[in-house]
Each structure stands twice: as C-alpha cells, then as structure tokens.
Motif scaffolding. Structure first.
Motif, PDB file in Angstrom:
ATOM      1  N   ALA A  20       0.859  -1.197   0.045  1.00  9.45           N
ATOM      2  CA  ALA A  20       0.130  -0.165   0.105  1.00  9.45           C
ATOM      3  C   ALA A  20       0.908   1.306  -0.245  1.00  9.45           C
ATOM      4  CB  ALA A  20      -0.993  -0.087   1.328  1.00  9.45           C
ATOM      5  N   SER A  21       1.959   1.181   0.733  1.00 13.02           N
ATOM      6  CA  SER A  21       2.866   2.378   0.976  1.00 13.02           C
ATOM      7  C   SER A  21       3.671   2.651  -0.492  1.00 13.02           C
ATOM      8  CB  SER A  21       3.894   2.363   1.944  1.00 13.02           C
ATOM      9  OG  SER A  21       4.799   0.955   1.694  1.00 13.02           O
ATOM     10  N   ALA A  22       3.717   1.570  -1.313  1.00 15.76           N
ATOM     11  CA  ALA A  22       4.506   1.615  -2.576  1.00 15.76           C
ATOM     12  C   ALA A  22       3.362   2.292  -3.467  1.00 15.76           C
ATOM     13  CB  ALA A  22       4.833   0.409  -2.920  1.00 15.76           C
ATOM     14  N   LYS A  23       2.211   2.299  -3.345  1.00 15.84           N
ATOM     15  CA  LYS A  23       1.356   2.831  -4.504  1.00 15.84           C
ATOM     16  C   LYS A  23       0.573   4.106  -3.955  1.00 15.84           C
ATOM     17  CE  LYS A  23       0.250  -2.090  -6.075  1.00 15.84           C
ATOM     18  NZ  LYS A  23      -0.896  -2.809  -6.030  1.00 15.84           N
ATOM     19  N   LEU A  24       1.186   4.867  -3.334  1.00 16.55           N
ATOM     20  CA  LEU A  24       0.645   6.206  -3.048  1.00 16.55           C
ATOM     21  C   LEU A  24       0.449   7.284  -4.365  1.00 16.55           C
ATOM     22  CD1 LEU A  24       2.468   7.130   0.232  1.00 16.55           C
ATOM     23  CD2 LEU A  24       0.295   6.590   0.051  1.00 16.55           C
ATOM     24  N   PRO A  25      -0.821   7.817  -4.279  1.00 14.46           N
ATOM     25  CA  PRO A  25      -0.852   8.613  -5.528  1.00 14.46           C
ATOM     26  C   PRO A  25       0.096   9.942  -5.430  1.00 14.46           C
ATOM     27  CG  PRO A  25      -2.394   8.840  -3.898  1.00 14.46           C
ATOM     28  CD  PRO A  25      -1.847   7.703  -3.221  1.00 14.46           C
ATOM     29  N   ASP A  26       0.325  10.709  -6.477  1.00 11.97           N
ATOM     30  CA  ASP A  26       0.728  12.047  -6.422  1.00 11.97           C
ATOM     31  C   ASP A  26       0.425  12.849  -5.361  1.00 11.97           C
ATOM     32  OD1 ASP A  26       2.784  11.080  -8.452  1.00 11.97           O
ATOM     33  OD2 ASP A  26       1.451  12.327  -9.978  1.00 11.97           O
ATOM     34  N   ILE A  27       1.327  13.373  -4.313  1.00 15.13           N
ATOM     35  CA  ILE A  27       0.931  14.289  -3.403  1.00 15.13           C
ATOM     36  C   ILE A  27       1.309  15.624  -3.752  1.00 15.13           C
ATOM     37  CG2 ILE A  27       1.022  14.660  -0.744  1.00 15.13           C
ATOM     38  CD1 ILE A  27       1.156  11.850  -0.379  1.00 15.13           C
ATOM     39  N   TRP A  28       0.778  16.584  -3.865  1.00 17.27           N
ATOM     40  CA  TRP A  28       1.241  17.961  -4.508  1.00 17.27           C
ATOM     41  C   TRP A  28       1.444  18.818  -3.451  1.00 17.27           C
ATOM     42  CZ3 TRP A  28       2.644  18.603  -9.372  1.00 17.27           C
ATOM     43  CH2 TRP A  28       2.161  17.643 -10.191  1.00 17.27           C
ATOM     44  N   SER A  29       2.303  19.606  -3.302  1.00 21.98           N
ATOM     45  CA  SER A  29       2.702  20.774  -2.387  1.00 21.98           C
ATOM     46  C   SER A  29       2.704  22.178  -2.975  1.00 21.98           C
ATOM     47  CB  SER A  29       3.948  20.347  -1.615  1.00 21.98           C
ATOM     48  OG  SER A  29       4.961  20.567  -2.491  1.00 21.98           O
ATOM     49  N   SER A  64       6.790  24.788   2.560  1.00 22.63           N
ATOM     50  CA  SER A  64       5.907  24.245   1.933  1.00 22.63           C
ATOM     51  C   SER A  64       4.479  23.644   2.621  1.00 22.63           C
ATOM     52  CB  SER A  64       6.488  22.643   0.984  1.00 22.63           C
ATOM     53  OG  SER A  64       7.249  23.406  -0.063  1.00 22.63           O
ATOM     54  N   LYS A  65       3.442  23.801   2.099  1.00 24.67           N
ATOM     55  CA  LYS A  65       2.221  23.124   2.381  1.00 24.67           C
ATOM     56  C   LYS A  65       1.928  21.838   1.673  1.00 24.67           C
ATOM     57  CE  LYS A  65      -0.590  26.817   2.184  1.00 24.67           C
ATOM     58  NZ  LYS A  65      -1.777  27.525   2.294  1.00 24.67           N
ATOM     59  N   VAL A  66       1.922  20.693   2.368  1.00 23.75           N
ATOM     60  CA  VAL A  66       1.733  19.334   1.556  1.00 23.75           C
ATOM     61  C   VAL A  66       0.186  19.004   1.699  1.00 23.75           C
ATOM     62  CG1 VAL A  66       2.708  17.271   1.078  1.00 23.75           C
ATOM     63  CG2 VAL A  66       4.319  18.850   2.157  1.00 23.75           C
ATOM     64  N   GLN A  67      -0.537  18.643   0.492  1.00 21.81           N
ATOM     65  CA  GLN A  67      -1.695  18.351   0.545  1.00 21.81           C
ATOM     66  C   GLN A  67      -1.936  17.052   0.760  1.00 21.81           C
ATOM     67  OE1 GLN A  67      -4.069  20.609   0.795  1.00 21.81           O
ATOM     68  NE2 GLN A  67      -2.151  22.045   0.589  1.00 21.81           N
ATOM     69  N   LEU A  68      -1.392  16.436   2.147  1.00 21.04           N
ATOM     70  CA  LEU A  68      -1.715  14.970   2.522  1.00 21.04           C
ATOM     71  C   LEU A  68      -3.307  14.838   2.797  1.00 21.04           C
ATOM     72  CD1 LEU A  68       1.037  14.015   4.944  1.00 21.04           C
ATOM     73  CD2 LEU A  68       1.126  13.417   2.557  1.00 21.04           C
ATOM     74  N   PRO A  69      -3.893  13.567   2.082  1.00 21.62           N
ATOM     75  CA  PRO A  69      -5.380  13.576   2.152  1.00 21.62           C
ATOM     76  C   PRO A  69      -5.694  13.524   3.546  1.00 21.62           C
ATOM     77  CG  PRO A  69      -4.206  11.870   0.598  1.00 21.62           C
ATOM     78  CD  PRO A  69      -3.286  12.654   1.465  1.00 21.62           C
ATOM     79  N   GLY A  74       2.502  21.136   7.091  1.00 18.79           N
ATOM     80  CA  GLY A  74       3.640  22.036   6.970  1.00 18.79           C
ATOM     81  C   GLY A  74       5.182  21.392   6.884  1.00 18.79           C
ATOM     82  N   ALA A  75       6.098  21.907   5.832  1.00 20.25           N
ATOM     83  CA  ALA A  75       7.196  21.075   5.651  1.00 20.25           C
ATOM     84  C   ALA A  75       8.246  22.144   5.272  1.00 20.25           C
ATOM     85  CB  ALA A  75       7.202  20.077   4.979  1.00 20.25           C
ATOM     86  N   GLY A  76       9.439  21.916   5.986  1.00 17.07           N
ATOM     87  CA  GLY A  76      10.345  22.926   5.784  1.00 17.07           C
ATOM     88  C   GLY A  76      11.764  22.140   5.506  1.00 17.07           C
ATOM     89  N   SER A  77      12.782  22.992   4.834  1.00 23.64           N
ATOM     90  CA  SER A  77      14.066  22.436   4.696  1.00 23.64           C
ATOM     91  C   SER A  77      14.903  23.487   4.628  1.00 23.64           C
ATOM     92  CB  SER A  77      14.158  21.436   3.679  1.00 23.64           C
ATOM     93  OG  SER A  77      15.387  20.998   3.424  1.00 23.64           O
TER      94      SER A  77
END
Length: 265
Positions: A20-29, A64-69, A74-77
């Motif tokens: 299941a973790s290998a088939k994640l859809p595209d997650i946009w940020s 970034s703001k990541v649109q996880l379902p 919120g993610a930064g680097s």
C-alpha cells in the motif's frame, strides 16, 4: 479475544502495508523556494566529512504546504550545497515539520534532521509570505510579490545527504557505526512563478541559520510540485569525524557558549 493492535502483525499484514505504501498517489505541495549565495567559509564549516563544498556556496530554503489527504502538513528544509563522491546535492541542517507523523519516519528511516515546528505559506493576491519558526522565533522568513509566470521545468532529480546514527546509551559516541545516506527525489512541477522579495534570517540559539547570511540572492520562486524519494546507504562514516557535528540534530542550548569562528574580530 479482540485484536490487540500493539501485538505482532502477520506476514500477510506486513506485506499488505508495504504494498500500500508503494502505491501512494501523487501528493502535491505548494511552496516557496529561496536560493542564495552565502559565506563560503560558513558553508564549509557546517559540512561533516566526507561531504565537501561545491563550486558555489549556495543555501536553499524550501517552505511548503503539503496536501496529504485529510492531513495537511507544513514542511520546511534549510540546506546548504554539498558534494560527495562526484554527486552534487544538498545537506539539510534543519527540516521543521508541523506533525509528528512526518517527523518520526524521516528521522528513523533516512536520518533526516526533522524537528517539530511552525511552517507558514501565505498568498494574498500577488503578495507572498513564508516562514519557519520554532521556540517562538521565526528564524527564516521569505517575503515578496509574484512578478511573472515561469516555464515549467522538465521532471528532474535532486539528491539530499543525511547521516543516520544512534547516539550512545552511555552518553558518549554512538551505539552503532554511522552511515551516510543519499536520498534521491524525482520531482515534477505543474506551476512555477517568480517572486521578487527578500529573505530574513533571525537569530535563534536553537536554529542558528543566521550564521549563513544572504550575500547574493539568486532567486525566489513559488511553485506546485510533487515528488517521490528513495534512499540508500552509500558508506559507513568515521564516527570520531562525525561526532563534533551531531549537535546539529538536537536543540542544544549550549551552543550559546560556542566561541566565535577562528580569525573573527
């Protein structure tokens, strides 16, 4: 007896979770990226061996703001340019995350320097503001206005360098030999805009990014992207050589006692 969820999973359940973790859809940020040239000596000073500086003392902050379902993140680097064994990439110094879920996996699996923090990305009309904050201090802020739409880049590949290690139980050294990880991301961009503005670095004893000043701002962009990531251990590293740098991973208030760089006035 009802299922005890902390109990051992079956082999079938483990395999199903992996599939299941290998088939994640595209997650946009949606995120702001600022790139600048800094002090070359400062960039070199934060790189643990065997990482080395590149031809340009670049620093990059990604907010970034990541649109996880059902679970927006919120993610930064905050990273500096680095090279290893002919590969050029980025060495992140701190990666603030707004949720523990994103923090734990990245630290334990890849060795990412993730910490809980506040991440803000705001746009009102053409005005953009993004920031990373911890302990009540917005130690990075990017401000500006969108000035033009940019052509979309081709899908590309980026490499981040991480050190994965376990500090010793007795408080000295490591419990196992540290390793250097190459984390490769394949990135697609569906929208990209240029931002004219500035980068503000504020003093923080916990996140001393102000030591990597903006000498020349290269660019600021606002974009929408998606990426995957794959990591691999490329080599085991000298524990004694890495030990002076492991404070980067933790909130070490004793940094306030650090002396000035050699040769400073």
């Amino acid at each position: 007896m009802a299922r005890v969820r902390y109990g051992a999973r079956t082999e079938a359940e483990i395999a199903a979770a992996r599939t299941a973790s290998a088939k994640l859809p595209d997650i946009w940020s949606t995120g702001v990226v600022a790139l600048w040239e800094s002090d070359p000596d400062a960039v070199a000073a934060v790189l643990p061996p065997p990482l080395k500086p590149t031809g340009r003392p670049l620093v990059r902050v990604n907010i970034s703001k990541v649109q996880l379902p059902g679970y927006p993140l919120g993610a930064g680097s905050f990273a500096v340019a680095a090279a290893h064994d002919g590969v050029e990439g980025w060495y992140p110094l701190v990666m603030p995350m707004t949720h523990e879920r994103a923090l734990i996996g990245g630290r334990e699996v890849f060795g990412e320097p993730k910490k809980l923090g506040e991440v803000v990305v705001e746009r009102e009309g053409l005005v953009v503001r993004a920031s990373l904050a911890r302990h009540g201090i917005a130690f990075v802020e990017v401000r500006g206005a969108v000035t033009e739409r940019l052509p979309l880049p081709e899908p590309g590949q980026k490499t981040d360098f991480y050190f994965k290690f376990l500090p010793g139980v007795d408080g000295s050294g490591f419990d196992a030999e540290p390793v250097l990880v190459h984390c490769v991301r394949h990135e697609k961009v569906r929208k990209l805009e240029r931002v004219t503005g500035d980068v503000v670095l504020r003093e923080s004893m916990y996140d001393p990014v102000a030591d990597l000043p903006v000498r020349r701002l290269v660019e600021i962009t606002l974009g929408e992207k998606t990426s995957d990531q794959r990591g691999r251990v490329v080599e085991r590293v000298d524990a004694q050589a890495l030990l002076p740098y492991i404070h980067q991973r933790y909130d070490d208030s004793r940094q306030i006692l650090d002396g000035p760089p050699e040769g400073s006035v």
